[in-house]
Design a protein around this motif. Structure first.
Motif, PDB file in Angstrom:
ATOM      1  N   UNK A   1      44.768  23.769  43.215  1.00 15.19           N
ATOM      2  CA  UNK A   1      44.747  25.118  42.691  1.00 15.19           C
ATOM      3  C   UNK A   1      46.013  25.867  43.103  1.00 15.19           C
ATOM      4  N   UNK A   2      46.488  26.703  42.184  1.00 17.51           N
ATOM      5  CA  UNK A   2      47.675  27.508  42.457  1.00 17.51           C
ATOM      6  C   UNK A   2      47.361  29.001  42.525  1.00 17.51           C
ATOM      7  N   UNK A   3      46.204  29.382  41.976  1.00 15.04           N
ATOM      8  CA  UNK A   3      45.847  30.808  41.996  1.00 15.04           C
ATOM      9  C   UNK A   3      44.326  30.944  42.012  1.00 15.04           C
ATOM     10  N   UNK A   4      43.815  31.791  42.933  1.00 12.63           N
ATOM     11  CA  UNK A   4      42.379  32.082  43.004  1.00 12.63           C
ATOM     12  C   UNK A   4      42.184  33.591  43.005  1.00 12.63           C
ATOM     13  N   UNK A   5      40.950  34.013  42.869  1.00 13.91           N
ATOM     14  CA  UNK A   5      40.632  35.448  42.889  1.00 13.91           C
ATOM     15  C   UNK A   5      39.556  35.703  43.938  1.00 13.91           C
ATOM     16  N   UNK A   6      39.457  36.973  44.356  1.00 14.36           N
ATOM     17  CA  UNK A   6      38.441  37.383  45.320  1.00 14.36           C
ATOM     18  C   UNK A   6      37.881  38.737  44.904  1.00 14.36           C
ATOM     19  N   UNK A   7      36.558  38.893  45.053  1.00 17.86           N
ATOM     20  CA  UNK A   7      35.928  40.186  44.763  1.00 17.86           C
ATOM     21  C   UNK A   7      34.821  40.454  45.770  1.00 17.86           C
ATOM     22  N   UNK A   8      34.474  41.725  45.881  1.00 19.76           N
ATOM     23  CA  UNK A   8      33.322  42.128  46.691  1.00 19.76           C
ATOM     24  C   UNK A   8      32.304  42.777  45.767  1.00 19.76           C
ATOM     25  N   UNK A   9      31.025  42.529  46.042  1.00 15.61           N
ATOM     26  CA  UNK A   9      29.986  43.000  45.132  1.00 15.61           C
ATOM     27  C   UNK A   9      28.759  43.424  45.923  1.00 15.61           C
ATOM     28  N   UNK A  10      27.931  44.261  45.307  1.00 17.49           N
ATOM     29  CA  UNK A  10      26.715  44.729  45.972  1.00 17.49           C
ATOM     30  C   UNK A  10      27.020  45.799  47.000  1.00 17.49           C
ATOM     31  N   UNK A  11      26.114  45.981  47.954  1.00 16.49           N
ATOM     32  CA  UNK A  11      26.310  46.983  48.994  1.00 16.49           C
ATOM     33  C   UNK A  11      27.467  46.611  49.901  1.00 16.49           C
ATOM     34  N   UNK A  12      28.258  47.614  50.305  1.00 15.59           N
ATOM     35  CA  UNK A  12      29.373  47.329  51.203  1.00 15.59           C
ATOM     36  C   UNK A  12      28.849  46.967  52.588  1.00 15.59           C
ATOM     37  N   UNK A  13      29.680  46.263  53.346  1.00  9.67           N
ATOM     38  CA  UNK A  13      29.311  45.849  54.697  1.00  9.67           C
ATOM     39  C   UNK A  13      30.563  45.811  55.557  1.00  9.67           C
ATOM     40  N   UNK A  14      30.494  46.300  56.798  1.00 10.25           N
ATOM     41  CA  UNK A  14      31.660  46.229  57.677  1.00 10.25           C
ATOM     42  C   UNK A  14      32.087  44.780  57.875  1.00 10.25           C
ATOM     43  N   UNK A  15      33.372  44.517  57.698  1.00  6.56           N
ATOM     44  CA  UNK A  15      33.878  43.154  57.793  1.00  6.56           C
ATOM     45  C   UNK A  15      34.280  42.582  56.446  1.00  6.56           C
ATOM     46  N   UNK A  16      33.904  43.245  55.360  1.00  3.03           N
ATOM     47  CA  UNK A  16      34.330  42.757  54.043  1.00  3.03           C
ATOM     48  C   UNK A  16      35.848  42.745  53.938  1.00  3.03           C
ATOM     49  N   UNK A  17      36.499  43.802  54.447  1.00  5.97           N
ATOM     50  CA  UNK A  17      37.959  43.836  54.397  1.00  5.97           C
ATOM     51  C   UNK A  17      38.579  42.705  55.212  1.00  5.97           C
ATOM     52  N   UNK A  18      37.973  42.408  56.360  1.00  3.28           N
ATOM     53  CA  UNK A  18      38.468  41.301  57.177  1.00  3.28           C
ATOM     54  C   UNK A  18      38.330  39.980  56.427  1.00  3.28           C
ATOM     55  N   UNK A  19      37.262  39.846  55.641  1.00  2.00           N
ATOM     56  CA  UNK A  19      37.062  38.622  54.846  1.00  2.00           C
ATOM     57  C   UNK A  19      38.084  38.534  53.719  1.00  2.00           C
ATOM     58  N   UNK A  20      38.362  39.660  53.057  1.00  2.00           N
ATOM     59  CA  UNK A  20      39.391  39.683  52.004  1.00  2.00           C
ATOM     60  C   UNK A  20      40.730  39.252  52.590  1.00  2.00           C
ATOM     61  N   UNK A  21      41.058  39.829  53.737  1.00  2.00           N
ATOM     62  CA  UNK A  21      42.318  39.492  54.418  1.00  2.00           C
ATOM     63  C   UNK A  21      42.398  37.998  54.725  1.00  2.00           C
ATOM     64  N   UNK A  22      41.295  37.443  55.211  1.00  4.49           N
ATOM     65  CA  UNK A  22      41.282  36.024  55.559  1.00  4.49           C
ATOM     66  C   UNK A  22      41.483  35.150  54.320  1.00  4.49           C
ATOM     67  N   UNK A  23      40.828  35.504  53.217  1.00  7.51           N
ATOM     68  CA  UNK A  23      40.974  34.739  51.983  1.00  7.51           C
ATOM     69  C   UNK A  23      42.427  34.756  51.527  1.00  7.51           C
ATOM     70  N   UNK A  24      43.025  35.947  51.513  1.00 10.79           N
ATOM     71  CA  UNK A  24      44.401  36.074  51.038  1.00 10.79           C
ATOM     72  C   UNK A  24      45.364  35.302  51.925  1.00 10.79           C
TER      73      UNK A  24
END
Length: 319
Positions: free
Chosen positions: A1-24
Motif C-alpha cells: 500500500x502507498x496511501x491509507x486513510x484514517x477517521x474517527x467516528x461515534x462518541x469522542x474519547x480521550x486518546x483518539x488524537x494520540x491514535x491518529x498521530x500514531x497511524x500517521x
C-alpha cells in the motif's frame, strides 16, 4: 500500500488524537501517505479529505477529543452511501482505511470490508465495551475523571452528612461504574451486568448509620437507570434525603492519561501493520498486556464481559 486513510467516528474519547498521530507517523515511517477523513463516515461519503503530513499531527498527543471531528451518519447503513465512500477513496488512490471508534463504527468498517475495501478498527470509546480487547482508548482517562469527581463529591457529602447518587456513563456496560466504585470506595455500585437488590442497598445505608457513618456514595451506571429515578425509589423506602450528581459529558473530555496515550500509540501502530501486511476486516486490541488483532465482526458481535470479581470485591470492601 502507498496511501491509507484514517477517521474517527461515534462518541469522542480521550486518546483518539494520540491514535491518529500514531497511524500517521507509523505509516510515514514505512513510506505510506495518510489521508485524514473529517467528520467520520459522513466525511467519507462527502469526500472531506486532507493529506496529513508529520506536522499535521504534531502537538495533538495531549489533546482530548478528535482533530478529525466526529459525526453521526445513520445513512451510511445504506449501500449507495458505502459505495460512494469507496469510490471517493479509490479516486484519491486510498487503498486501506483505519477506523477509530466503537461498535457502531466497527459495523461501518465491516460493511466497507464486505464490499472489498480493506479496513482495520481501533477501539476508541470511554465505555470499554468492545469485545475482544481488555481496554479501549479513553476508558482510563474517563475513569480517572469520574474518580476525581467522586472524591470531590465525597468532601461535600461528608461536610453536610448527605447520601449522594452519582450517575456515570457506559451505555449498556458497567465498567466505568464498577472500576470507579472500587477505586473511590463507594458504598454501593449498580451495573447492568448484575441484578441489584434494593434491600441490600438500604441495609448498607442502615449499617453505616448504625456505626455513626453520616455520608454515603452510591454509583449507578446509566445502563441501569437514571440517578434521579433511583434516588426517588430510595427516598420513598428510607425517608433519607438523597442528592444526585449526573456527571454527563465531562467524562468524555480532557487530556488523555499516560495509559491511554501509550495504548493509542500501540494500537495505532498495530493497525497500520495489519493493513500493510494485507489484513482486512480486522480489529486491534490488547489482551494480557499484548497487542493483538482479530476479526472485526467478533469485536462488535461478541459479548463484552465485565470483571465481576471486582463487583464482588467492591461489595466486600464496602461493608
Amino acid at each position: 500500500m502507498k496511501k491509507i486513510a484514517v477517521l474517527t467516528s461515534g462518541g469522542d474519547a480521550p486518546g483518539m488524537n494520540a491514535a491518529i498521530r500514531a497511524v500517521v507517523r507509523k505509516a510515514r515511517f514505512h513510506g505510506v501517505e495518510v489521508v485524514g477523513v473529517y467528520h467520520g463516515f459522513e466525511g467519507l461519503y462527502k469526500g472531506n479529505f486532507e493529506l496529513l503530513d508529520l506536522g499535521a499531527v504534531g502537538g495533538i498527543i495531549q489533546r482530548g477529543g478528535t482533530k478529525l471531528y466526529s459525526a453521526r451518519f445513520p445513512e451510511f447503513k445504506e449501500d449507495e452511501y458505502q459505495l460512494k465512500a469507496i469510490e471517493n477513496m479509490r479516486e484519491q488512490g486510498i487503498e486501506g482505511l483505519v477506523v477509530i471508534g466503537g461498535d457502531g463504527s466497527y459495523r461501518g468498517a465491516m460493511q466497507l470490508t464486505e464490499k472489498g475495501f480493506p479496513c482495520v478498527g481501533i477501539p476508541g470509546t470511554i465505555d470499554n465495551d468492545i469485545a475482544g480487547t481488555e481496554y479501549t482508548i479513553g476508558f482510563d482517562t474517563a475513569l480517572n475523571t469520574v474518580i476525581d469527581a467522586i472524591d470531590k463529591i465525597r468532601d461535600t457529602a461528608t461536610s453536610h452528612e448527605n447520601t449522594f447518587i452519582v450517575e456515570v456513563m457506559g451505555r449498556a456496560a458497567g465498567d466505568i461504574a464498577l472500576w470507579a466504585g472500587l477505586a473511590a470506595g463507594a458504598e454501593s455500585v449498580l451495573i447492568p451486568e448484575e441484578e441489584y437488590d434494593l434491600e441490600e442497598i438500604i441495609a448498607r445505608l442502615e449499617r453505616g448509620a448504625a456505626r455513626s457513618k453520616k455520608h454515603s456514595i452510591i454509583i449507578v451506571a446509566e445502563g441501569v437507570m437514571p440517578g434521579h429515578k433511583l434516588a426517588k425509589i430510595l427516598e420513598e423506602k428510607t425517608g433519607i434525603q438523597i442528592r444526585v450528581s449526573v456527571l454527563g459529558h465531562i467524562q468524555r473530555g480532557g487530556a488523555p492519561s499516560a495509559q491511554d496515550r501509550v495504548l493509542a500509540g500501540r494500537l495505532g501502530a498495530k493497525a497500520v501493520e495489519v493493513l500493510l501486511e494485507g489484513g482486512s476486516g480486522r480489529a486491534v486490541g490488547i489482551r494480557n498486556h499484548t497487542i493483538v488483532d482479530y476479526g472485526l465482526r467478533e469485536a462488535y458481535e461478541g459479548n463484552h464481559k465485565a470483571d465481576l470479581s471486582l463487583y464482588t470485591l467492591s461489595k466486600e470492601l464496602s461493608i
